[in-house]
Design a protein around this motif. Structure first.
Motif, PDB file in Angstrom:
ATOM      1  N   TYR A 126      -7.565   8.033   3.529  1.00  0.00           N
ATOM      2  CA  TYR A 126      -7.980   6.769   2.909  1.00  0.00           C
ATOM      3  C   TYR A 126      -9.299   6.280   3.504  1.00  0.00           C
ATOM      4  O   TYR A 126      -9.733   6.763   4.548  1.00  0.00           O
ATOM      5  N   ARG A 127      -9.863   5.270   2.841  1.00  0.00           N
ATOM      6  CA  ARG A 127     -11.108   4.686   3.374  1.00  0.00           C
ATOM      7  C   ARG A 127     -10.863   4.180   4.786  1.00  0.00           C
ATOM      8  O   ARG A 127      -9.910   3.419   5.027  1.00  0.00           O
TER       9      ARG A 127
ATOM     10  N   ASP B  71      -8.949   0.670   3.407  1.00  0.00           N
ATOM     11  CA  ASP B  71      -8.503   0.455   2.021  1.00  0.00           C
ATOM     12  C   ASP B  71      -7.428   1.489   1.721  1.00  0.00           C
ATOM     13  O   ASP B  71      -7.699   2.692   1.671  1.00  0.00           O
ATOM     14  N   TYR B  72      -6.202   0.980   1.534  1.00  0.00           N
ATOM     15  CA  TYR B  72      -5.040   1.863   1.366  1.00  0.00           C
ATOM     16  C   TYR B  72      -5.003   2.544   0.007  1.00  0.00           C
ATOM     17  O   TYR B  72      -4.191   3.440  -0.205  1.00  0.00           O
ATOM     18  N   CYS B  73      -5.820   2.078  -0.930  1.00  0.00           N
ATOM     19  CA  CYS B  73      -5.734   2.607  -2.288  1.00  0.00           C
ATOM     20  C   CYS B  73      -7.027   3.298  -2.712  1.00  0.00           C
ATOM     21  O   CYS B  73      -7.370   3.306  -3.889  1.00  0.00           O
ATOM     22  N   ASP B  74      -7.711   3.870  -1.758  1.00  0.00           N
ATOM     23  CA  ASP B  74      -8.906   4.636  -2.119  1.00  0.00           C
ATOM     24  C   ASP B  74      -9.085   5.790  -1.132  1.00  0.00           C
ATOM     25  O   ASP B  74      -8.584   5.731  -0.002  1.00  0.00           O
TER      26      ASP B  74
ATOM     27  N   ASP C   1     -11.449   8.048   1.251  1.00  0.00           N
ATOM     28  CA  ASP C   1     -12.719   7.908   1.966  1.00  0.00           C
ATOM     29  C   ASP C   1     -13.700   8.938   1.421  1.00  0.00           C
ATOM     30  O   ASP C   1     -13.329  10.107   1.223  1.00  0.00           O
TER      31      ASP C   1
ATOM     32  N   SER D 271      -3.784  -2.116  10.319  1.00  0.00           N
ATOM     33  CA  SER D 271      -4.886  -1.662   9.465  1.00  0.00           C
ATOM     34  C   SER D 271      -6.086  -1.369  10.373  1.00  0.00           C
ATOM     35  O   SER D 271      -5.980  -1.436  11.600  1.00  0.00           O
TER      36      SER D 271
ATOM     37  N   HIS E 202     -10.700  -3.637   7.560  1.00  0.00           N
ATOM     38  CA  HIS E 202      -9.959  -4.015   6.352  1.00  0.00           C
ATOM     39  C   HIS E 202     -10.384  -5.435   5.939  1.00  0.00           C
ATOM     40  O   HIS E 202     -10.591  -6.298   6.797  1.00  0.00           O
ATOM     41  N   ALA E 203     -10.482  -5.661   4.624  1.00  0.00           N
ATOM     42  CA  ALA E 203     -10.948  -6.973   4.131  1.00  0.00           C
ATOM     43  C   ALA E 203     -10.079  -8.103   4.684  1.00  0.00           C
ATOM     44  O   ALA E 203     -10.596  -9.190   5.008  1.00  0.00           O
TER      45      ALA E 203
ATOM     46  N   GLU F  59       2.230  -6.709  -0.246  1.00  0.00           N
ATOM     47  CA  GLU F  59       1.079  -5.812  -0.326  1.00  0.00           C
ATOM     48  C   GLU F  59       1.515  -4.355  -0.153  1.00  0.00           C
ATOM     49  O   GLU F  59       1.029  -3.459  -0.851  1.00  0.00           O
TER      50      GLU F  59
END
Ligand code: GLC
Length: 561
Positions: free
Chosen positions: A72-73, A85-88, A90, A122, A126-127, A206
């Motif tokens: 992941y990212r 980012d857990y849904c993308d 890297d 995280s 992370h945002a 989340e």
């Protein structure tokens, strides 16, 4: 060595253990550590297209499933276990489209794919964590993580005495936007890995979303990172570890950040999320706990499906101890309706081709390097590793393999200090070497740059100069190689349904482990003198057999049909 006939392996692909329900009960699951598997674009770091390009090799090896460590990212402060980012995907590893291609190509070969989920913490990039830093104490943004005021007159002392698994304090103080020293946040691992607050419903929601994101894409399940750590004891009390405490699990009953009872509610919830999907999706816990009995609590019928058997991994090369841990595993896991799993290597421990011949204490995560005491004799390590794997793959249940063990790779010991990357090495100022030695990129081709890992010859950790002899190209051509042994063991295991079988002990002397699983008799000689090989047809042997005798540090499989 006697080779098995191949004719009895022809129907191997039709075994019910791979096609039937609850595939995970008996599956052989191969761990891919993406950054070290195969690099397709030449940047020296493995990537998803590199994995897709080598799926035929895994198919030929005979594994049922693949577990992918994080891709992941991430700023890669802990090799991807610091997720931004857990849904993308890297960019270092590729794109979501590359992931979809990989998943489709694996499924087309009948190989299932599970991905790594990192819910304890995280990345600090992370945002949510960036928003928490910008927000005030007590804000909802800070409430997603474990922020606390410091102790001492001006909050200059950490909120408690907990230590990071990687060494040093588990708390870091933030600087407020106005430049003044502020609150502290908890990180059980690196400073760059802030722990979530799992009592917060927003965090819970989340992660349900993240599970569904990957389940919708078609993954077959998740390996859950630090599954024993998500819930911390109320009030965050000080902890004084006893001398025998392992850093990941503790050596006694109560550690305020490991194995808190409330954590089970989270997995009951996730179990219901997975149940919304067809096709037997599975959760596997990375839970380092002091006993098998305790670990079995993670795999009760409404929680996870599997847990790594670290008790087995940590058992030394000793017949009585191994018999005991196997017996206990085959009692405790089935008692709660779960299969036992078996594992000898992963990306956090010294590779078993080295570990089993160490002659000095080596706590998990410390690693071995040029100045370590008790360094292994390589030939003895490999011999024991082959015998240990032949023992493991005959056991009923599910088995995990770690990339490169099928080549007999040893730990890379002589990595130059300047090349080391594990945060453990930095956080202990070189006192612990850490885990880089088991993460060195794989050798594929003896005669190519970087032994075929990367088209440019780049490699994020240096490969030992003599690894050409371990390259897949060399081993594929040698019927006595470790790769040939793994292929034989996996094919026979599948053809004879050993994963779904049951074990019946045979009394064979103190230093010998012997049992029957179906029509296969397995004998492992851990002693110093040769013992007799049982009568029957030899299906596999981890070293050449002399005159009907089983030499020391050797395992044999014999068929009675
Ligand atoms: C797990 C991973 C390890 C990582 C740690 C923190 O133990 O296996 O590699 O460093 O969690 O995420």
């Amino acid at each position: 060595m006697t080779s098995p006939a191949t004719s009895d392996l022809d129907d191997a692909a039709l075994s019910p253990s791979t096609t039937g329900a609850e595939w995970w009960r008996s599956a052989v699951i191969y761990q891919i550590y993406p950054r070290s598997f195969a690099d397709s674009n030449g940047d020296g770091l493995g990537d998803l297209p590199g994995i897709t390009a080598h799926l035929d090799d895994l198919d030929a090896l005979g594994v049922d499933a693949v577990w992918l460590s994080p891709f992941y990212r991430s700023p890669q402060k802990d090799a991807g276990y610091d997720v931004a980012d857990y849904c993308d995907v890297d960019p270092l590893f590729g794109t979501l489209a590359d992931f979809d291609d990989l998943l489709a190509a694996a499924h087309a070969r009948g190989i299932r794919l599970i991905v790594d989920l990192v819910p304890n913490h995280s990345s600090d990039q992370h945002a949510w964590f960036q928003a928490a830093l910008a927000a005030a104490p007590g804000s909802p943004e800070r409430g997603r993580y474990m922020f606390r005021d410091g102790r001492g007159e001006n909050g200059e002392l950490p909120p408690n005495n907990w230590e990071s698994v990687f060494g040093g304090p588990a708390w870091t103080r933030v600087t407020d936007p106005d430049g003044a020293p502020g609150q502290w946040y908890l990180h059980l691992f690196d400073t760059s890995q802030p722990d979530f607050d799992w009592s917060n419903p927003e965090v819970q929601g989340e992660f349900r979303r993240i599970l569904r994101f990957w389940l919708d894409r078609g993954v077959d399940g998740f390996r859950v990172d630090v599954a024993h750590g998500l819930v911390k004891e109320d009030g965050l009390p000080d902890y004084v570890p006893p001398a025998d405490a392992g850093s990941m699990g503790g050596g006694e009953t109560s550690v305020p950040y490991w194995g808190q009872p409330e954590v089970h509610e989270i997995y009951r919830d996730w179990n219901t999320v997975l149940a919304e999907y067809d096709g037997d999706r599975a959760l596997c816990a990375e839970a380092w706990l002091p006993t098998i009995e305790k670990t079995a609590l993670w795999v009760r019928h409404d929680e996870m499906h599997q847990a790594f058997n670290f008790e087995y991994l940590e058992t030394e090369w000793d017949a009585a101890r191994l018999r005991a841990v196997i017996s206990e595993s085959l009692r405790a896991y089935p008692a709660v309706g779960a299969p036992s799993t078996w594992v000898l290597s992963n990306h956090d421990v010294v590779r078993h081709a080295s570990r089993l011949a160490l002659t000095a204490e080596n706590p998990q995560g410390h690693g071995i390097g040029p100045d370590s005491p008790g360094k292994p004799v390589p030939e003895l390590g490999l011999r024991r590793a082959r015998a240990a794997t032949a023992l493991m793959l005959a056991l009923p249940g599910s088995a995990y393999l770690y990339q490169g063990e099928e080549l007999g790779l040893p730990e890379a010991i002589d990595i130059p200090d300047a090349a080391r990357q594990d945060p453990t090495w930095f956080r202990t100022r070189g006192e612990r070497y850490g885990r880089d030695g088991c993460r060195v990129p794989l050798p594929w081709d003896a005669d190519a740059p970087a032994f075929g890992f990367s088209p440019t010859g780049r490699s994020w950790l240096p490969q030992p100069a003599d690894w050409g002899s371990f390259a897949r190209s060399a081993e594929a051509a040698d019927p006595t190689s470790t790769l040939a042994l793994y292929r034989t063991l996996l094919a026979q295991r599948r053809a004879r349904g050993l994963g779904t079988g049951s074990l019946e002990w045979i009394d064979a002397g103190d230093d010998v482990i012997a049992f029957r699983n179906g029509n296969v008799t397995v004998v492992a000689n851990l002693g110093a003198v040769a013992v007799a090989v049982p009568s029957g047809r030899v299906l596999a042997a981890s070293a050449p057999l002399g005159d009907g005798m089983l030499p020391p540090d050797t395992t044999v499989w014999v068929a009675s049909d």
